[in-house]
Design an enzyme around this catalytic site. Sequence first.
Site, PDB file in Angstrom:
ATOM      1  CD  GLN A 153      -6.059  -3.867   2.522  1.00 38.26           C
ATOM      2  OE1 GLN A 153      -5.971  -4.357   1.405  1.00 38.26           O
ATOM      3  NE2 GLN A 153      -5.059  -3.901   3.385  1.00 38.26           N
ATOM      4  CG  HIS A 178       6.823  -1.901   2.227  1.00 37.55           C
ATOM      5  ND1 HIS A 178       6.776  -0.753   2.984  1.00 37.55           N
ATOM      6  CD2 HIS A 178       5.588  -2.426   2.257  1.00 37.55           C
ATOM      7  CE1 HIS A 178       5.545  -0.593   3.447  1.00 37.55           C
ATOM      8  NE2 HIS A 178       4.804  -1.590   3.022  1.00 37.55           N
ATOM      9  CB  SER A 192       2.964   2.539   6.326  1.00 36.05           C
ATOM     10  OG  SER A 192       3.571   1.684   5.385  1.00 36.05           O
ATOM     11  CE1 TYR A 236       4.767   8.588   3.863  1.00 34.38           C
ATOM     12  CE2 TYR A 236       5.316   7.238   5.764  1.00 34.38           C
ATOM     13  CZ  TYR A 236       5.286   8.468   5.129  1.00 34.38           C
ATOM     14  OH  TYR A 236       5.765   9.564   5.770  1.00 34.38           O
ATOM     15  CG  MET A 287      -1.868  -1.212   1.214  1.00 35.42           C
ATOM     16  SD  MET A 287      -3.349  -0.956   2.182  1.00 35.42           S
ATOM     17  CE  MET A 287      -2.666  -0.720   3.793  1.00 35.42           C
ATOM     18  N   GLY A 289       4.797 -10.274   4.038  1.00 36.45           N
ATOM     19  CA  GLY A 289       5.614 -10.160   5.247  1.00 36.45           C
ATOM     20  C   GLY A 289       5.040 -10.992   6.386  1.00 36.45           C
ATOM     21  CD  GLN A 290       5.544 -14.850  10.130  1.00 36.21           C
ATOM     22  OE1 GLN A 290       5.459 -15.483   9.080  1.00 36.21           O
ATOM     23  NE2 GLN A 290       4.754 -15.087  11.170  1.00 36.21           N
ATOM     24  CE  LYS A 291       3.837  -4.586  11.500  1.00 39.28           C
ATOM     25  NZ  LYS A 291       2.553  -4.365  10.935  1.00 39.28           N
ATOM     26  CG  ASP A 292       0.713  -7.369   7.862  1.00 42.66           C
ATOM     27  OD1 ASP A 292      -0.028  -6.739   8.620  1.00 42.66           O
ATOM     28  OD2 ASP A 292       1.691  -6.845   7.281  1.00 42.66           O
TER      29      ASP A 292
HETATM   30  P1  AMP Z   1       1.443  -2.898   3.488  1.00 43.44           P
HETATM   31  O1  AMP Z   1       1.974  -1.839   2.580  1.00 43.44           O
HETATM   32  O2  AMP Z   1       1.378  -2.499   4.920  1.00 43.44           O
HETATM   33  O3  AMP Z   1       0.159  -3.509   2.966  1.00 43.44           O
HETATM   34  O4  AMP Z   1       2.513  -4.077   3.444  1.00 43.44           O
HETATM   35  C1  AMP Z   1       2.875  -4.677   2.241  1.00 43.44           C
HETATM   36  C2  AMP Z   1       3.636  -5.939   2.526  1.00 43.44           C
HETATM   37  O5  AMP Z   1       4.803  -5.636   3.265  1.00 43.44           O
HETATM   38  C3  AMP Z   1       2.831  -6.946   3.361  1.00 43.44           C
HETATM   39  O6  AMP Z   1       3.047  -8.259   2.881  1.00 43.44           O
HETATM   40  C4  AMP Z   1       3.408  -6.762   4.735  1.00 43.44           C
HETATM   41  O7  AMP Z   1       3.297  -7.920   5.549  1.00 43.44           O
HETATM   42  C5  AMP Z   1       4.854  -6.466   4.404  1.00 43.44           C
HETATM   43  N1  AMP Z   1       5.485  -5.774   5.530  1.00 43.44           N
HETATM   44  C6  AMP Z   1       5.057  -4.659   6.160  1.00 43.44           C
HETATM   45  N2  AMP Z   1       5.872  -4.342   7.176  1.00 43.44           N
HETATM   46  C7  AMP Z   1       6.845  -5.288   7.198  1.00 43.44           C
HETATM   47  C8  AMP Z   1       7.986  -5.515   8.025  1.00 43.44           C
HETATM   48  N3  AMP Z   1       8.286  -4.719   9.047  1.00 43.44           N
HETATM   49  N4  AMP Z   1       8.751  -6.586   7.753  1.00 43.44           N
HETATM   50  C9  AMP Z   1       8.464  -7.417   6.728  1.00 43.44           C
HETATM   51  N5  AMP Z   1       7.396  -7.252   5.901  1.00 43.44           N
HETATM   52  C10 AMP Z   1       6.594  -6.205   6.146  1.00 43.44           C
END
Ligand code: AMP
Length: 277
Positions: free
Chosen positions: A58, A34, A183, A29, A27, A144-147
């Site tokens: 979402q 990322h 972000s 930023y 998404m 990412g494992q974060k989510d």
């Molecule tokens: P988002 O832009 O927040 O939708 O994240 C995009 C992708 O980046 C998703 O698969 C997230 O799980 C991954 N992501 C976000 N933050 C992290 C992080 N700190 N470490 C690893 N992957 C991340």
Amino acid sequence: MQVAKTIAEMRELRRHLSGSVGLVPTMGYLHKGHLALVKQASAENSTVVVSIFVNPTQFGPSEDFRTYPRDLNRDLKLLEKEKTDIVFMPSDEEMYPPGFSSWVDVEKVTERLEGESRPGHFRGVATVCTKLFNIVQPNKAYFGQKDAQQAAVMKRMVADLNMNLKIVTVPTVRESDGLAMSSRNTYLNAEERQAATVLFRALSLARQLWQDGEKDADKIRQQMTLLIKKESLAQIDYVSITDADTLEELKTISCPALASLAVKIGKVRLIDNVILE
Ligand code: AMP
């Protein structure tokens, strides 16, 4: 680096690609989390496509869709440096034209945790990712494992619907004090930023207790909860120990398990997790 703003442009670029294509849905930023996904995609594929789309479906009605941080110019510069091949950045109208009425609903694995706290969230995620997979036709997609729950939902969806790609999970990238990069960290003021370390402190405690031999999930949840409650700016949404694949809550820890939590720091809702294996 090529930029596609429409589905037709993206399809046209895809038509000329040979070899393996890795997709990194984001998404925007962008931060180092990322970029770790982009790096891994780059190492494992001939072509890397990064999508940037703040997906309205979402976000819940009281969530931060409108204020979600955006900086496309900065994102493009970062992706150029990472040698991204293609950036797909469609508009809302391109992805959800008038009359749009088809949705992807993944059951069970979406019922608890983020799914329970954010009704409709995973329907939006599953739908937009299905669209991205159909448009980009990647061989692999990186999450990412974060989510952790999002990655589990993607794996379930791809298996259930026979989608012809592999979901790859990439380890969480953290700040030096353990806070998972996000972000949304940009919403935190200095005091909240300090308090936000409580998430990683609680997860580290869970890992320590488990490594010391504690297998009773409730005892670990209790200790994590106690630690978080000492932080006055923190308000717990959930503290959970589940099976890492099914995300069903555990009584006794049998490997691998997922310790995960959602905590509000002031008004900012943060999530994080560690795998116990
Ligand atoms: P988002 O832009 O927040 O939708 O994240 C995009 C992708 O980046 C998703 O698969 C997230 O799980 C991954 N992501 C976000 N933050 C992290 C992080 N700190 N470490 C690893 N992957 C991340």
